[in-house]
Design a protein around this motif. Structure first.
Motif, PDB file in Angstrom:
ATOM      1  N   LEU A 176      12.243  -0.846  28.860  1.00  0.00           N
ATOM      2  CA  LEU A 176      11.241  -1.909  28.771  1.00  0.00           C
ATOM      3  C   LEU A 176       9.821  -1.369  28.592  1.00  0.00           C
ATOM      4  CD1 LEU A 176      12.662  -4.240  31.540  1.00  0.00           C
ATOM      5  CD2 LEU A 176      12.211  -4.959  29.196  1.00  0.00           C
ATOM      6  N   LYS A 177       9.692  -0.087  28.381  1.00  0.00           N
ATOM      7  CA  LYS A 177       8.351   0.496  28.276  1.00  0.00           C
ATOM      8  C   LYS A 177       7.713   0.273  26.908  1.00  0.00           C
ATOM      9  CE  LYS A 177       8.364   4.019  31.893  1.00  0.00           C
ATOM     10  NZ  LYS A 177       8.230   5.459  32.220  1.00  0.00           N
ATOM     11  N   LYS A 178       8.547   0.197  25.880  1.00  0.00           N
ATOM     12  CA  LYS A 178       8.016   0.045  24.532  1.00  0.00           C
ATOM     13  C   LYS A 178       7.608  -1.399  24.280  1.00  0.00           C
ATOM     14  CE  LYS A 178       9.117   0.928  19.670  1.00  0.00           C
ATOM     15  NZ  LYS A 178      10.153   1.397  18.721  1.00  0.00           N
ATOM     16  N   THR A 179       6.392  -1.598  23.806  1.00  0.00           N
ATOM     17  CA  THR A 179       5.924  -2.942  23.468  1.00  0.00           C
ATOM     18  C   THR A 179       6.562  -3.380  22.155  1.00  0.00           C
ATOM     19  OG1 THR A 179       3.798  -2.526  24.547  1.00  0.00           O
ATOM     20  CG2 THR A 179       3.908  -4.393  23.041  1.00  0.00           C
ATOM     21  N   SER A 180       7.165  -4.570  22.159  1.00  0.00           N
ATOM     22  CA  SER A 180       7.838  -5.079  20.974  1.00  0.00           C
ATOM     23  C   SER A 180       7.097  -6.275  20.397  1.00  0.00           C
ATOM     24  CB  SER A 180       9.275  -5.483  21.322  1.00  0.00           C
ATOM     25  OG  SER A 180       9.912  -6.094  20.223  1.00  0.00           O
ATOM     26  N   THR A 181       7.149  -6.411  19.088  1.00  0.00           N
ATOM     27  CA  THR A 181       6.566  -7.596  18.449  1.00  0.00           C
ATOM     28  C   THR A 181       7.485  -8.800  18.612  1.00  0.00           C
ATOM     29  OG1 THR A 181       7.557  -6.941  16.342  1.00  0.00           O
ATOM     30  CG2 THR A 181       5.283  -6.235  16.762  1.00  0.00           C
ATOM     31  N   LYS A 198       5.830  -2.913  37.545  1.00  0.00           N
ATOM     32  CA  LYS A 198       4.953  -3.881  36.896  1.00  0.00           C
ATOM     33  C   LYS A 198       4.019  -3.262  35.864  1.00  0.00           C
ATOM     34  CE  LYS A 198       1.592  -7.529  37.961  1.00  0.00           C
ATOM     35  NZ  LYS A 198       0.957  -8.323  39.048  1.00  0.00           N
ATOM     36  N   ASN A 199       3.476  -2.104  36.156  1.00  0.00           N
ATOM     37  CA  ASN A 199       2.450  -1.516  35.289  1.00  0.00           C
ATOM     38  C   ASN A 199       3.007  -0.682  34.142  1.00  0.00           C
ATOM     39  OD1 ASN A 199       0.352  -2.633  36.875  1.00  0.00           O
ATOM     40  ND2 ASN A 199       0.496  -0.930  38.326  1.00  0.00           N
ATOM     41  N   VAL A 200       4.336  -0.554  34.077  1.00  0.00           N
ATOM     42  CA  VAL A 200       4.897   0.300  33.012  1.00  0.00           C
ATOM     43  C   VAL A 200       5.896  -0.430  32.117  1.00  0.00           C
ATOM     44  CG1 VAL A 200       4.572   2.421  34.323  1.00  0.00           C
ATOM     45  CG2 VAL A 200       6.729   1.166  34.540  1.00  0.00           C
ATOM     46  N   ILE A 201       6.260  -1.667  32.459  1.00  0.00           N
ATOM     47  CA  ILE A 201       7.240  -2.374  31.641  1.00  0.00           C
ATOM     48  C   ILE A 201       6.571  -3.494  30.848  1.00  0.00           C
ATOM     49  CG2 ILE A 201       9.207  -1.820  33.100  1.00  0.00           C
ATOM     50  CD1 ILE A 201       8.958  -4.544  34.419  1.00  0.00           C
ATOM     51  N   ASN A 202       7.183  -3.810  29.697  1.00  0.00           N
ATOM     52  CA  ASN A 202       6.659  -4.842  28.808  1.00  0.00           C
ATOM     53  C   ASN A 202       7.759  -5.846  28.477  1.00  0.00           C
ATOM     54  OD1 ASN A 202       3.845  -3.763  28.009  1.00  0.00           O
ATOM     55  ND2 ASN A 202       5.173  -1.987  27.699  1.00  0.00           N
ATOM     56  N   TYR A 203       7.470  -7.100  28.679  1.00  0.00           N
ATOM     57  CA  TYR A 203       8.412  -8.184  28.384  1.00  0.00           C
ATOM     58  C   TYR A 203       7.615  -9.479  28.367  1.00  0.00           C
ATOM     59  CZ  TYR A 203       8.027  -9.045  33.395  1.00  0.00           C
ATOM     60  OH  TYR A 203       7.525  -9.314  34.645  1.00  0.00           O
ATOM     61  N   ASP A 204       8.248 -10.552  27.944  1.00  0.00           N
ATOM     62  CA  ASP A 204       7.575 -11.849  27.881  1.00  0.00           C
ATOM     63  C   ASP A 204       8.130 -12.853  28.886  1.00  0.00           C
ATOM     64  OD1 ASP A 204       5.892 -11.238  25.465  1.00  0.00           O
ATOM     65  OD2 ASP A 204       7.872 -10.973  24.580  1.00  0.00           O
ATOM     66  N   LEU A 205       9.425 -12.749  29.169  1.00  0.00           N
ATOM     67  CA  LEU A 205      10.053 -13.654  30.125  1.00  0.00           C
ATOM     68  C   LEU A 205      11.070 -12.877  30.944  1.00  0.00           C
ATOM     69  CD1 LEU A 205      10.563 -16.546  31.203  1.00  0.00           C
ATOM     70  CD2 LEU A 205      12.205 -16.852  29.332  1.00  0.00           C
ATOM     71  N   GLY A 206      10.935 -12.902  32.258  1.00  0.00           N
ATOM     72  CA  GLY A 206      11.854 -12.203  33.148  1.00  0.00           C
ATOM     73  C   GLY A 206      12.791 -13.173  33.851  1.00  0.00           C
ATOM     74  N   PHE A 207      14.019 -12.714  34.104  1.00  0.00           N
ATOM     75  CA  PHE A 207      15.009 -13.496  34.844  1.00  0.00           C
ATOM     76  C   PHE A 207      15.486 -12.686  36.043  1.00  0.00           C
ATOM     77  CE2 PHE A 207      15.239 -15.413  30.705  1.00  0.00           C
ATOM     78  CZ  PHE A 207      15.616 -16.730  30.911  1.00  0.00           C
ATOM     79  N   ALA A 208      15.616 -13.339  37.193  1.00  0.00           N
ATOM     80  CA  ALA A 208      16.115 -12.642  38.382  1.00  0.00           C
ATOM     81  C   ALA A 208      16.726 -13.637  39.363  1.00  0.00           C
ATOM     82  CB  ALA A 208      14.996 -11.858  39.059  1.00  0.00           C
ATOM     83  N   GLY A 209      17.625 -13.127  40.208  1.00  0.00           N
ATOM     84  CA  GLY A 209      18.238 -13.923  41.273  1.00  0.00           C
ATOM     85  C   GLY A 209      18.014 -13.233  42.603  1.00  0.00           C
TER      86      GLY A 209
END
Length: 274
Positions: A176-181, A198-209
């Motif tokens: 998840l470190k690489k920023t994707s378009t 938090k400071n090293v991963i890149n995503y737009d929507l996270g899911f967790a339980g």
């Protein structure tokens, strides 16, 4: 004359009955996610998210079938399962295979237009992990263990990335470190992953339980126990951060005790909008 003892006894009985009943029902919670990175082809894209089934003695196959039928009625594009398939009370090797066989027999009835994706939870490592993986693979569930899947629709693409369990597995934040378009969905059974990295991963929507929404709460306001080192934070429904959101679910099953209080089991329906 009614005394204080009788009042307290009555309230305790009401609490127990409520908690037992709430643990056996469920709701569908619908959320609309808007993000400028969602491509046109994924406008009105429908995702179902369930987690923490903890299938076992306190979870009937009839109840699970009702949940599966309800999900199929929604006609999702994809289904995401957040791990923790078996209850901790399922201990013997014989019981593991018996309950997993029953559970997967029902879950394989799930229908999604573009696939079913799952990560593993901490309970999936306690016993029967290899048998679970075998059953999931044989039923075409795509296991996202530190890996990415691309989903294409209408000429557009989004990414789904799942990580291994934070407590019992070996999550690899590098995926998840690489920023994707592309619009990127990240899945972790344990929500603490999103804060730890938090400071090293890149995503737009996270899911967790994992937290079960606290499972037993003071009327949905405060949970004495959360299964998270970040306290009440991950008992919320959704966490908004700059340019991204983390979606939490109460889960479908229960913990050691088959009770819930103002943390009702749920199917989460997510609709994407550009």
């Amino acid at each position: 004359m009614i005394n204080e003892f009788n009042i307290l006894t009555g309230l305790f009985i009401i609490f127990i009955l409520w908690a037992l009943i709430e643990a056996q029902v469920y709701r569908v919670r619908r959320i609309i996610i808007k993000n400028s990175k969602i491509p046109k082809g994924f406008n009105n894209f429908k995702i179902i998210f369930i987690s923490d089934m903890h299938y076992g003695r306190g979870f009937s196959s009839k109840r699970l079938l009702n949940i599966v039928n309800k999900i199929n009625q929604i006609e999702p594009d994809i289904i995401i399962i957040g791990g923790d398939y078996l209850d901790i009370s399922v201990k013997s090797k014989r019981d593991v295979s018996k309950y997993l066989d029953k559970e997967i027999q029902v879950l394989k009835k799930l229908k999604a237009k573009l696939g079913i994706f799952t990560v593993l939870g901490n309970h999936d490592y306690f016993r029967g992990k290899e048998y679970l993986l075998k059953k999931l693979n044989s039923n075409s569930f795509k296991i996202l263990k530190n890996r990415k899947e691309l989903i294409s629709k209408g000429g557009d693409t989004i990414e789904i990335i799942g990580v291994d369990d934070l407590l019992e597995g070996i999550p690899d934040a590098n995926v998840l470190k690489k920023t994707s378009t592309n619009f990127t969905i990240a899945i972790s059974h344990n929500p603490d992953f999103f804060s730890d990295y938090k400071n090293v991963i890149n995503y737009d929507l996270g899911f967790a339980g994992h937290t079960h929404g606290g499972q037993v709460t003071f009327f949905g306001v405060y949970a004495p126990y959360t299964s998270s080192k970040y306290g009440q934070m991950y008992c919320k429904k959704i966490i908004h951060e700059k340019d991204r959101d983390i979606l939490l679910t109460n889960g479908i099953g229960n913990g050691k005790l088959p009770i819930r209080f103002f943390a009702i089991p749920e199917i989460v329906e997510i609709d994407l909008e550009d």
